[in-house]
Write a protein that holds these residues in place. Structure first.
Motif, short mmCIF file in Angstrom:
data_model
loop_
_atom_site.label_atom_id
_atom_site.label_comp_id
_atom_site.label_asym_id
_atom_site.label_seq_id
_atom_site.Cartn_x
_atom_site.Cartn_y
_atom_site.Cartn_z
N LEU A 132 0.83 -1.20 0.00
CA LEU A 132 0.00 0.00 0.00
C LEU A 132 0.87 1.26 0.00
N GLY A 133 2.03 1.16 0.64
CA GLY A 133 2.93 2.32 0.67
C GLY A 133 2.35 3.52 1.39
N VAL A 134 1.57 3.28 2.45
CA VAL A 134 1.02 4.42 3.18
C VAL A 134 1.21 4.30 4.68
N GLY A 135 1.29 5.45 5.28
CA GLY A 135 1.36 5.54 6.74
C GLY A 135 0.81 6.90 7.13
N TRP A 136 0.94 7.24 8.42
CA TRP A 136 0.41 8.52 8.86
C TRP A 136 1.28 9.09 9.96
N ALA A 137 1.20 10.39 10.12
CA ALA A 137 1.95 11.07 11.17
C ALA A 137 1.05 12.08 11.86
N VAL A 138 1.20 12.15 13.18
CA VAL A 138 0.54 13.21 13.96
C VAL A 138 1.69 14.00 14.57
N LEU A 139 1.76 15.29 14.29
CA LEU A 139 2.96 16.04 14.65
C LEU A 139 2.63 17.34 15.38
N PRO A 140 3.58 17.82 16.19
CA PRO A 140 3.42 19.17 16.75
C PRO A 140 3.30 20.16 15.59
N PRO A 141 2.49 21.23 15.74
CA PRO A 141 2.21 22.13 14.62
C PRO A 141 3.47 22.65 13.89
N ALA A 142 4.51 23.01 14.64
CA ALA A 142 5.69 23.59 13.98
C ALA A 142 6.38 22.53 13.11
N VAL A 143 6.40 21.29 13.59
CA VAL A 143 7.06 20.21 12.83
C VAL A 143 6.23 19.90 11.58
N ARG A 144 4.93 19.89 11.77
CA ARG A 144 4.04 19.65 10.63
C ARG A 144 4.27 20.73 9.55
N GLY A 145 4.36 21.99 10.00
CA GLY A 145 4.60 23.09 9.06
C GLY A 145 5.92 22.91 8.31
N ALA A 146 6.96 22.52 9.07
CA ALA A 146 8.28 22.35 8.45
C ALA A 146 8.27 21.20 7.45
N LEU A 147 7.53 20.14 7.77
CA LEU A 147 7.46 18.98 6.86
C LEU A 147 6.71 19.35 5.57
N LEU A 148 5.63 20.10 5.74
CA LEU A 148 4.87 20.50 4.55
C LEU A 148 5.70 21.44 3.69
N ASP A 149 6.50 22.29 4.35
CA ASP A 149 7.37 23.19 3.61
C ASP A 149 8.42 22.40 2.83
N LEU A 150 8.96 21.36 3.48
CA LEU A 150 9.95 20.48 2.80
C LEU A 150 9.29 19.82 1.59
N ARG A 151 8.08 19.31 1.78
CA ARG A 151 7.39 18.65 0.66
C ARG A 151 7.16 19.64 -0.48
N ASP A 152 6.83 20.87 -0.13
CA ASP A 152 6.58 21.88 -1.15
C ASP A 152 7.87 22.20 -1.91
N ARG A 153 8.96 22.38 -1.16
CA ARG A 153 10.23 22.76 -1.80
C ARG A 153 10.78 21.64 -2.66
N THR A 154 10.58 20.39 -2.19
CA THR A 154 11.21 19.27 -2.90
C THR A 154 10.24 18.55 -3.83
N GLY A 155 9.00 19.00 -3.84
CA GLY A 155 8.01 18.38 -4.75
C GLY A 155 7.70 16.94 -4.40
N THR A 156 7.82 16.59 -3.13
CA THR A 156 7.51 15.21 -2.74
C THR A 156 6.16 15.17 -2.03
N ARG A 157 5.46 14.09 -2.20
CA ARG A 157 4.18 13.90 -1.49
C ARG A 157 3.85 12.41 -1.54
N PRO A 158 3.08 11.96 -0.57
CA PRO A 158 2.72 10.53 -0.58
C PRO A 158 1.76 10.22 -1.71
N SER A 159 1.86 8.99 -2.21
CA SER A 159 0.98 8.59 -3.31
C SER A 159 -0.48 8.54 -2.85
N LEU A 160 -1.38 8.92 -3.77
CA LEU A 160 -2.79 8.95 -3.39
C LEU A 160 -3.44 7.57 -3.46
N ALA A 161 -2.93 6.70 -4.32
CA ALA A 161 -3.63 5.43 -4.57
C ALA A 161 -3.75 4.59 -3.29
#
Ligand SMILES: Cc1ncc(COP(=O)(O)O)c(C=O)c1O
Length: 450
Positions: free
Chosen positions: A304-333
């Protein structure tokens, strides 16, 4: 034109198309086939040899790609004038037949209890994902909703869908987190521990600090100062199997707050426990300092290649920023499939089946180990247990004896980051079928008793 005799062996362990291509190639080099000779059509050759046309077509494609033959539109396939260097290509020697190994390494999911119809239904539901769907760095709402429900019902953690980030699995999430931790920072890991996490942290340039574990998991008092993060597996220490005690959980969260480090809680098999009361997740004790990671890999399958994360808000923001900068995201399927399984009640049914099945298997494994005179360790949760052995040479001897009898066991040596101080085998009982497990247990009994 007469074709040379072509001998295809279905038991040779090599694809028939490869064997056929080899036979035809050999015929062009030994002169049986000459430049300009026309090969029979793929259909005719398939009929003559009693094999499928897919096989003959694949063999012809291979020879075309290598330049031994060429296709002429409407006329067929011909041996070329100069088929490359005139060196006969010797077929690679057939690999020696290997005994089939029953694999008892830890970490494999119990796919035997997956309801195939439900699984296919969920993949069909996943298939209506449109190709022009927008990439989604956060995760599908339906997927995050399913995770919220799962965390509440099975892990006692109350979160909102907006607190959840989809990931490509726990290990991928650790690799992402590693990239947002301060460059060159020190991260404590359990010793012995999960070496893929260690590798992901190191690959991001972090310094890994092994910290001992005992029967109650990570020895929190042994954490050094100056850490950027602590990676741990509190529900079922990987691989030794301890459950982090309630006192240590509180101490770890308090220490994280006082020292300003992040705790990464890898809850890879937390849905499974036997005859013991649940303990609060680290995330339930300290959402402000804990990143909680869950995965579908053990519940269902890593495919399935899926998992989940629950993160403190600042860490979540930093991770989303990393995904945005590097163009990475988990697969939707995979998220769609997981959401469909949860939505139809298949996830809940599957979990009940999985728990029952693993409880039975665990009893069988415990009985085998006990009958051989050993005390199993770490069997209160998850899908593996540990049999401690006297020393490294004994561990290697047991692994070799089991392999000789067709059973692959996992030694503790490869789970160490620094000096190897614990010897034994890690016995995963989820991966094989029940019948295979019975056979493997018989071997294990002999090997341990020997
Ligand atoms: C401790 C631990 N965490 C995580 C994983 C794998 O999870 P994922 O497939 O989501 O990366 C494993 C797999 O064996 C594991 O042992």
């Amino acid at each position: 034109m007469e074709l040379p005799p072509l001998v295809l062996d279905r038991d040779a362990g090599r694809p028939l198309a490869v064997q056929l291509a080899e036979g035809l190639r050999a015929a062009t080099t030994d002169g049986t086939l000459r430049a300009g000779d026309r090969l029979p059509s793929t259909r005719a050759l398939a009929l003559e040899l009693g094999i499928s046309r897919t096989v003959t077509a694949a063999a012809y494609e291979q020879l075309l790609a290598e330049g031994w033959v060429q296709g002429r539109r409407g006329a067929g396939t011909f041996v070329v004038d100069a088929p490359g260097p005139a060196v006969p290509v010797r077929p690679a020697p057939a690999p020696a037949p290997r005994p089939v190994l029953l694999d008892l390494s830890a970490g494999r999911p119990c796919t035997e209890v997956i309801d195939r119809a439900a699984w296919r239904r969920a993949w069909r539901a996943g298939a209506d994902l449109l190709a022009d769907s927008e990439p989604d760095p956060v995760g599908l709402v339906a997927f995050r909703g399913a995770v919220v429900e799962n965390l509440l019902r099975h892990r006692g953690l109350a979160v909102a869908a907006d607190d959840v980030l989809a990931t490509a699995g726990s290990t991928a999430a650790i690799a992402e987190l590693a990239r947002i931790l301060p460059a060159g920072g020190r991260v404590a890991v359990e010793e012995p521990g999960y070496q893929r996490a260690v590798a992901a942290l190191r690959a991001a340039g972090l310094v890994v600090v092994p910290v001992p574990v005992d029967g109650a998991g990570l020895v929190v008092d042994a954490l050094p100062a100056g850490l950027a993060a602590v990676y741990c597996t509190p529900a079922h220490q990987y691989p030794l199997g301890g459950r982090l005690s309630a006192g240590r959980r509180l101490a770890l969260v308090e220490r994280a707050r006082a020292d300003g480090f992040l705790v990464i809680e890898d809850d890879y098999d937390g849905e499974m426990r036997y005859d013991v009361a649940p303990l609060p997740l680290l995330a339930a004790l300290g959402r402000d300092v804990v990143v909680h990671l869950g995965t579908a890999s053990k519940l269902f399958s890593p495919t399935l290649g899926v998992g989940w994360a629950v993160l403190p808000p600042a860490v979540r923001g930093a991770l989303l920023d990393l995904r945005d900068r590097t163009g990475t995201r988990p697969s939707l399927a995979g998220q769609r499939v997981f959401a469909a399984l949860a939505g139809h009640g298949d996830l809940a049914r599957h979990l009940r089946r999985l728990r029952r099945e693993l409880a039975t298997r665990r009893s069988a494994a415990v009985a085998t180990v006990t009958a051989a005179g050993y005390r199993p360790r770490g069997d209160a949760a998850g899908a593996h247990l540990v049999v401690e052995l006297a020393d490294g040479p004994t561990e290697r001897a047991v692994l070799a004896a089991a392999a000789d009898r067709g059973v692959r066991l996992d030694g503790l040596a490869r789970h160490h980051t620094g000096a190897i101080d614990t010897a034994g085998v890690v016995l995963g009982y989820a991966g094989p079928t029940r019948a295979e497990l019975d056979r493997a247990m018989a071997v294990l009994r002999e090997v341990l008793a020997g």
